[in-house]
Every structure is written in C-alpha cells, then in structure tokens.
Design an enzyme around this catalytic site. Structure first.
Site, PDB file in Angstrom:
ATOM      1  N   THR A 268      14.789  79.605  64.016  1.00 27.28           N
ATOM      2  CA  THR A 268      14.037  78.723  64.904  1.00 27.28           C
ATOM      3  C   THR A 268      14.963  78.026  65.895  1.00 27.28           C
ATOM      4  O   THR A 268      16.170  77.937  65.697  1.00 27.28           O
ATOM      5  CB  THR A 268      13.246  77.670  64.102  1.00 27.28           C
ATOM      6  OG1 THR A 268      14.148  76.842  63.389  1.00 27.28           O
ATOM      7  CG2 THR A 268      12.270  78.332  63.147  1.00 27.28           C
ATOM      8  N   ASP A 269      14.356  77.515  66.966  1.00 24.52           N
ATOM      9  CA  ASP A 269      15.114  76.805  67.995  1.00 24.52           C
ATOM     10  C   ASP A 269      14.852  75.304  67.898  1.00 24.52           C
ATOM     11  O   ASP A 269      14.217  74.836  66.950  1.00 24.52           O
ATOM     12  CB  ASP A 269      14.763  77.345  69.388  1.00 24.52           C
ATOM     13  CG  ASP A 269      13.286  77.202  69.732  1.00 24.52           C
ATOM     14  OD1 ASP A 269      12.579  76.386  69.093  1.00 24.52           O
ATOM     15  OD2 ASP A 269      12.836  77.889  70.661  1.00 24.52           O
ATOM     16  N   GLN A 270      15.316  74.534  68.888  1.00 23.74           N
ATOM     17  CA  GLN A 270      15.150  73.077  68.869  1.00 23.74           C
ATOM     18  C   GLN A 270      13.689  72.646  68.909  1.00 23.74           C
ATOM     19  O   GLN A 270      13.369  71.532  68.520  1.00 23.74           O
ATOM     20  CB  GLN A 270      15.903  72.438  70.036  1.00 23.74           C
ATOM     21  CG  GLN A 270      17.384  72.325  69.785  1.00 23.74           C
ATOM     22  CD  GLN A 270      18.047  71.509  70.881  1.00 23.74           C
ATOM     23  OE1 GLN A 270      17.750  71.680  72.059  1.00 23.74           O
ATOM     24  NE2 GLN A 270      18.935  70.619  70.485  1.00 23.74           N
TER      25      GLN A 270
ATOM     26  N   VAL B 276      10.272  76.483  66.763  1.00 21.37           N
ATOM     27  CA  VAL B 276       9.583  77.778  66.766  1.00 21.37           C
ATOM     28  C   VAL B 276      10.622  78.896  66.710  1.00 21.37           C
ATOM     29  O   VAL B 276      11.796  78.695  67.023  1.00 21.37           O
ATOM     30  CB  VAL B 276       8.660  77.951  67.994  1.00 21.37           C
ATOM     31  CG1 VAL B 276       7.600  76.865  68.038  1.00 21.37           C
ATOM     32  CG2 VAL B 276       9.450  77.968  69.282  1.00 21.37           C
TER      33      VAL B 276
END
Length: 145
Positions: A15-17, A20
């Site tokens: 996931t990213d910041q 998601v």
C-alpha cells in the site's frame, strides 16, 4: 474459455501513503495470474526457462476502477484473450472482497530464445502448450468450436 483464479492477501507493504494498493503492484499480481493459468493448464514457466526460452512483456495495460486496501483479499481472474502461435495476450480482472471490480488489464507476450532474444514459434517448440492455448483461448463473438 478457461478463467483461472488466484487469491492474494493484500499486504501492508503493497500500500501507499493513501492506504491503497500502490498501482505497480497490480502488474505483479497480473504476473501471478499468468503463472496460475499456465499452472492450471499443466505447464510451468520455470520449465520453459530451463529450455532456454523466456517470455517478455511486449505491452501491458491496467485500468483502475476501485481501490484495494490492506487486509482485503484480491481475486485475480486471468484468461487467454488472444493467441496466434507466436504472441499471447492475457486478460485480467481483479476484484475486492465484496466482488467489486477493482482493476482490468491485459498483457501481451512473445517467447524468445534467452541467449539471442530471437522469437520462437510456440506452436513448433511447445506443441502441447500450443494445443492447450488454442483450446482455452477466448473465442470471437459468434465463433463456433
């Protein structure tokens, strides 16, 4: 048409910041889907590579519909969209836990000799694969087998 299914537990590292799944991870999941459909057909990429043949990506697309998040389970559906004896196009749909479509995609591949990168005929070099791909590939609308 055969549709192969691979479930993937979304890991935090994917996931990213925004919380998601980072977009490039879907490409990795497509690779898992390709590997699964080949396995479902009774073959192995690893065995192909032992014969000095690799299958590079010629083209890849992904269309994002809905985000997947950490803790969810992604389901990757993969099928053979097109096959002509040399090139293979795979189709993908990735769904979330609720069965909602998250990503659609496709990738096109060719088989080449690892040492020279010269294309080979799957039909000639791997007749069993050729026969299996012909049998399970998506048929054009209105086509009769």
């Amino acid at each position: 048409m055969l549709i192969s299914t691979k479930e993937i537990e979304v890991r935090y590292a994917e996931t990213d910041q925004m919380g998601v799944v980072y977009h490039a991870n879907y490409l990795v999941w497509m690779e898992l889907g390709r590997t699964q459909i080949i396995k479902d057909l009774g073959f192995s990429y690893a065995e192909m590579e032992k014969d000095g043949i690799i299958s590079p990506v010629l083209d890849i697309t992904a269309s994002y519909k809905k985000p997947l998040r950490y803790g969810q389970t992604a389901t990757v559906n993969t099928w053979i969209e097109e096959y002509d004896g040399f090139r293979v196009s795979y189709g993908y749909e990735i769904f979330n836990d609720e069965g909602e479509l998250a990503v659609t995609g496709s990738s096109k591949h060719v088989c080449v000799k690892k040492d020279s990168f010269r294309p080979i005929s799957i039909k000639k070099k791997f007749p069993d694969w050729h026969e299996a791909y012909e049998k399970v590939k998506k048929q054009p609308e209105g086509a009769v087998r």
